[in-house]
Design a protein around this motif. Structure first.
Motif, short mmCIF file in Angstrom:
data_model
loop_
_atom_site.label_atom_id
_atom_site.label_comp_id
_atom_site.label_asym_id
_atom_site.label_seq_id
_atom_site.Cartn_x
_atom_site.Cartn_y
_atom_site.Cartn_z
N ASN A 5 -40.24 29.91 -81.94
CA ASN A 5 -39.89 28.61 -81.37
C ASN A 5 -39.71 28.72 -79.86
O ASN A 5 -39.20 29.73 -79.36
CB ASN A 5 -38.60 28.07 -81.98
N THR A 6 -40.13 27.68 -79.17
CA THR A 6 -39.90 27.58 -77.74
C THR A 6 -39.38 26.17 -77.47
O THR A 6 -39.44 25.30 -78.33
CB THR A 6 -41.19 27.85 -76.94
N VAL A 7 -38.85 25.96 -76.29
CA VAL A 7 -38.27 24.67 -75.94
C VAL A 7 -38.96 24.10 -74.71
O VAL A 7 -39.21 24.82 -73.74
CB VAL A 7 -36.75 24.79 -75.69
N VAL A 8 -39.28 22.81 -74.78
CA VAL A 8 -39.83 22.10 -73.63
C VAL A 8 -38.84 21.01 -73.24
O VAL A 8 -38.38 20.24 -74.08
CB VAL A 8 -41.20 21.45 -73.96
N GLU A 19 -35.57 15.00 -72.12
CA GLU A 19 -35.68 15.27 -73.55
C GLU A 19 -35.92 16.76 -73.77
O GLU A 19 -36.74 17.37 -73.10
CB GLU A 19 -36.84 14.47 -74.15
N TYR A 20 -35.17 17.33 -74.71
CA TYR A 20 -35.37 18.72 -75.11
C TYR A 20 -36.15 18.74 -76.42
O TYR A 20 -35.71 18.16 -77.42
CB TYR A 20 -34.03 19.43 -75.29
N ILE A 21 -37.29 19.41 -76.42
CA ILE A 21 -38.17 19.42 -77.58
C ILE A 21 -38.36 20.85 -78.06
O ILE A 21 -38.79 21.72 -77.30
CB ILE A 21 -39.55 18.81 -77.24
N SER A 22 -38.02 21.10 -79.30
CA SER A 22 -38.22 22.42 -79.90
C SER A 22 -39.61 22.45 -80.54
O SER A 22 -39.93 21.59 -81.37
CB SER A 22 -37.15 22.70 -80.95
N VAL A 23 -40.41 23.42 -80.15
CA VAL A 23 -41.79 23.52 -80.64
C VAL A 23 -41.95 24.82 -81.41
O VAL A 23 -41.65 25.90 -80.90
CB VAL A 23 -42.80 23.47 -79.48
N SER A 24 -42.41 24.71 -82.64
CA SER A 24 -42.61 25.89 -83.48
C SER A 24 -44.07 26.31 -83.47
O SER A 24 -44.98 25.47 -83.49
CB SER A 24 -42.17 25.59 -84.92
N ARG A 75 -48.46 34.32 -75.22
CA ARG A 75 -47.37 35.22 -74.85
C ARG A 75 -46.43 34.56 -73.84
O ARG A 75 -45.24 34.87 -73.79
CB ARG A 75 -47.94 36.52 -74.27
N GLN A 76 -46.97 33.65 -73.00
CA GLN A 76 -46.12 32.92 -72.07
C GLN A 76 -45.32 31.84 -72.79
O GLN A 76 -44.15 31.62 -72.49
CB GLN A 76 -46.97 32.25 -70.98
N MET A 77 -45.96 31.21 -73.75
CA MET A 77 -45.34 30.09 -74.45
C MET A 77 -44.16 30.56 -75.30
O MET A 77 -43.12 29.91 -75.34
CB MET A 77 -46.39 29.42 -75.34
N TRP A 78 -44.31 31.69 -75.99
CA TRP A 78 -43.28 32.11 -76.93
C TRP A 78 -42.57 33.42 -76.59
O TRP A 78 -41.56 33.73 -77.18
CB TRP A 78 -43.88 32.21 -78.33
N PHE A 79 -43.07 34.15 -75.62
CA PHE A 79 -42.46 35.43 -75.30
C PHE A 79 -41.94 35.52 -73.86
O PHE A 79 -41.46 36.57 -73.44
CB PHE A 79 -43.45 36.58 -75.53
N ALA A 80 -42.04 34.42 -73.11
CA ALA A 80 -41.57 34.43 -71.72
C ALA A 80 -40.07 34.64 -71.67
O ALA A 80 -39.31 34.16 -72.51
CB ALA A 80 -41.94 33.12 -71.03
#
Length: 220
Positions: A5-8, A19-24, A75-80
């Motif tokens: 999961n990452t957050v935008v 707005e905080y959006i959790s993206v799986s 790797r940037q989207m989920w491992f940054a």
């Protein structure tokens, strides 16, 4: 542990809230694109995946009211380890972030790009009659909006804001109620700061204290 999961975080161009959006990552198991709306209903963000190795973020911009694209590797989207900026291509101003939840919240909370800072970068300082008062009024009004404390008596919570040289104008696109908040003097500023809720009506603004805000510094 592998993060999925990452957050935008992105500011809505319609209501102005962040707005905080959790993206799986699993959201893309059966689809190549997912879309997200603001709590006010406006389009906010679309994310497209290419073989789940790279992702395209299309975000609606609160600064220029256009749309921007950003390509991010998986790797940037989920491992940054740090938040990645979402920038308005026209103004160069940051309008959102993507990355680890705590890092994104930290960037939003500590962001110095207040409305005053944005106005400075866009060259609006000399436009206002009293820029110091205007910036403080804008910051307070936007803080109220982000907390859902500005709404119309007709039930519409998506109140629009227009900025002028000496005042800001609020309007409801449902019942057409309109009102303006003066931002020229310290008295105007203090009248705004004493309120933690604004209700737009056809007869003026009402505060949480049930005072007629129109009596102080607003008129319809």
């Amino acid at each position: 542990m592998i993060p999925t999961n990452t957050v935008v975080a992105v500011r809505c161009p319609e209501c102005g809230s962040v707005e905080y959006i959790s993206v799986s990552l699993f959201s893309f198991s059966h689809a190549n694109q997912v879309s997200f709306n603001c709590s006010c209903g406006s389009n906010l963000l679309k994310i497209s995946a290419k073989l789940r190795r790279s992702f395209w973020l299309q975000y609606y911009c609160a600064m220029c009211e256009g749309r921007h694209l950003l390509s991010i590797a998986r790797r940037q989207m989920w491992f940054a380890k740090e938040a990645i900026e979402l920038v308005c291509d026209d103004t160069g101003i940051e309008v959102g972030y993507v990355g680890p939840k705590e890092k994104v919240k930290e960037r939003v909370n500590n962001q110095d790009q207040s409305l005053a800072g944005m106005a400075d970068q866009l060259g609006f300082t000399e436009y206002f009659i009293n820029s110091a008062v205007m910036y403080d009024v804008l910051d307070h009004v936007y803080n109220l909006a982000e907390k859902g404390k500005i709404y119309c008596s007709c039930g519409n919570s998506n109140v629009e804001v227009e900025i002028f040289a000496e005042h800001i104008e609020l309007s409801c696109n449902v019942c057409k109620a309109r009102g303006k908040i003066m931002a020229e003097t310290e008295e105007n500023l203090q009248a705004v700061k004493c309120m933690w809720e604004l209700k737009l009506t056809r007869k003026g603004f009402r505060s949480n204290k049930q005072e007629d805000f129109n009596k102080h510094n607003a008129d319809i």
